[in-house]
Design a protein around this motif. Structure first.
Motif, mmCIF file in Angstrom:
data_model
loop_
_atom_site.group_PDB
_atom_site.id
_atom_site.type_symbol
_atom_site.label_atom_id
_atom_site.label_comp_id
_atom_site.label_asym_id
_atom_site.label_seq_id
_atom_site.Cartn_x
_atom_site.Cartn_y
_atom_site.Cartn_z
ATOM 1 N N SER A 1 -22.040 -5.653 2.041
ATOM 2 C CA SER A 1 -20.993 -5.290 1.858
ATOM 3 C C SER A 1 -20.966 -3.718 1.742
ATOM 4 C CB SER A 1 -19.974 -5.681 0.697
ATOM 5 O OG SER A 1 -19.813 -7.029 0.800
ATOM 6 N N MET B 1 -19.590 -0.834 4.389
ATOM 7 C CA MET B 1 -18.718 -0.076 4.019
ATOM 8 C C MET B 1 -19.199 1.362 4.530
ATOM 9 S SD MET B 1 -16.392 1.330 1.918
ATOM 10 C CE MET B 1 -16.052 3.039 1.563
ATOM 11 N N THR C 1 -17.003 3.421 7.627
ATOM 12 C CA THR C 1 -16.380 4.288 7.168
ATOM 13 C C THR C 1 -16.615 5.471 8.266
ATOM 14 O OG1 THR C 1 -16.262 3.850 4.790
ATOM 15 C CG2 THR C 1 -16.026 6.065 5.370
ATOM 16 N N SER D 1 -12.410 5.917 4.367
ATOM 17 C CA SER D 1 -12.745 5.237 3.124
ATOM 18 C C SER D 1 -12.082 4.269 2.341
ATOM 19 C CB SER D 1 -13.169 6.477 2.122
ATOM 20 O OG SER D 1 -13.981 7.455 2.647
ATOM 21 N N LEU E 1 -13.020 0.504 1.866
ATOM 22 C CA LEU E 1 -12.993 -0.344 0.459
ATOM 23 C C LEU E 1 -12.038 -1.397 0.275
ATOM 24 C CD1 LEU E 1 -13.222 2.952 -2.033
ATOM 25 C CD2 LEU E 1 -14.734 0.782 -1.901
ATOM 26 N N SER E 2 -10.831 -1.093 0.747
ATOM 27 C CA SER E 2 -9.676 -2.183 0.726
ATOM 28 C C SER E 2 -10.119 -3.434 1.485
ATOM 29 C CB SER E 2 -8.416 -1.539 0.909
ATOM 30 O OG SER E 2 -7.924 -0.501 0.106
ATOM 31 N N ALA F 1 -12.640 -5.176 -0.308
ATOM 32 C CA ALA F 1 -11.940 -5.859 -1.756
ATOM 33 C C ALA F 1 -11.010 -6.789 -1.406
ATOM 34 C CB ALA F 1 -11.332 -4.887 -2.232
ATOM 35 N N LEU G 1 -13.496 -2.589 -6.829
ATOM 36 C CA LEU G 1 -13.277 -1.907 -5.496
ATOM 37 C C LEU G 1 -11.920 -1.485 -5.443
ATOM 38 C CD1 LEU G 1 -15.261 -4.415 -3.166
ATOM 39 C CD2 LEU G 1 -16.080 -2.225 -4.101
ATOM 40 N N TRP G 2 -10.744 -2.371 -6.046
ATOM 41 C CA TRP G 2 -9.516 -1.944 -6.027
ATOM 42 C C TRP G 2 -9.214 -0.731 -6.621
ATOM 43 C CZ3 TRP G 2 -6.878 -3.202 -2.042
ATOM 44 C CH2 TRP G 2 -7.087 -4.671 -1.664
ATOM 45 N N ALA H 1 -11.106 1.888 -7.251
ATOM 46 C CA ALA H 1 -11.663 2.877 -6.366
ATOM 47 C C ALA H 1 -10.499 3.080 -5.217
ATOM 48 C CB ALA H 1 -13.003 2.751 -6.066
ATOM 49 N N ALA H 2 -10.291 2.304 -4.593
ATOM 50 C CA ALA H 2 -9.351 2.418 -3.617
ATOM 51 C C ALA H 2 -8.031 2.716 -3.797
ATOM 52 C CB ALA H 2 -9.363 1.182 -2.849
#
Length: 204
Positions: free
Chosen positions: A109, A113, A117, A137, A141-142, A145, A159-160, A162-163
């Motif tokens: 992952s 990522m 990105t 980004s 991430l999403s 997630a 992850l959520w 941060a996103a």
């Protein structure tokens, strides 16, 4: 009249706010209806972000819409397995079904990522995305997630968080105030969701 016009001009943003908050509350409680409501929220959010030139986030919500079918199937299957086991949490509530995050999945992952990105930034720059680096980004991430959510990994909440924080900043800078409120709520609920799942979760 001006107030009415303001709400009319931002109807899809408001719709996304209302349905989005209900969606994330259903996510914490691990209700299958979350995936169905998520389809409606995603459809509205596609338009909102596309209209602001945030193309990666717009496409991300198309991804949300499509993967909701898979997520609903996964959760229904896992819920049946948990029901057959007759498992409940210490408080007597039905348990949240969890899967352990394999180390290999976490490393793959991370690689997806970083590579995704970088590629998205190049593509979004070509399309004239107004905030290509942050938009790309958030999208990656999403996307990861959401996959982790469908697999019921506890760590998906990190992850959520941060996103959602990044998206909140992005929406605020674009003047999307209803969406800013939505993602602020998402951030708070994601933090609560982590502790809720940790307390009530049972690994399959």
């Amino acid at each position: 009249m001006e107030m009415w016009n303001y709400f009319a001009d931002n109807i899809w943003e408001i719709f996304s706010l209302v349905t989005g908050i209900i969606y994330v509350l259903l996510e914490v409680k691990q209700k299958n209806a979350m995936w169905i409501l998520g389809m409606l929220t995603s459809a509205a959010t596609v338009y909102v972000f596309f209209d602001q030139g945030l193309y990666a986030s717009s496409v991300l919500n198309v991804y949300y819409f499509v993967i909701a079918f898979w997520g609903l199937y996964q959760w229904r299957r896992d819920a049946k397995r948990l029901a057959l086991a007759g498992d409940v949490s210490d408080s007597g509530q039905a348990s949240v079904h969890l899967s352990r995050l394999p180390a290999g999945t976490a490393w793959r992952s991370l690689a997806v990522m970083l590579a995704g990105t970088a590629l998205l930034v190049l593509l979004m720059d070509l399309l004239g995305d107004s905030m290509s680096v942050m938009d790309a980004s958030v999208a990656m991430l999403s996307a990861i997630a959401t996959w982790w959510l469908g697999r019921s990994y506890l760590q998906q909440w990190f992850l959520w968080i941060a996103a959602d924080i990044l998206t909140m900043v992005m929406c605020l800078s674009q003047g999307l105030y209803f969406m800013t409120v939505l993602y602020a709520a998402y951030t708070a609920v994601a933090a609560w969701g982590y502790f809720y799942w940790k307390r009530h979760g049972r690994y399959l």
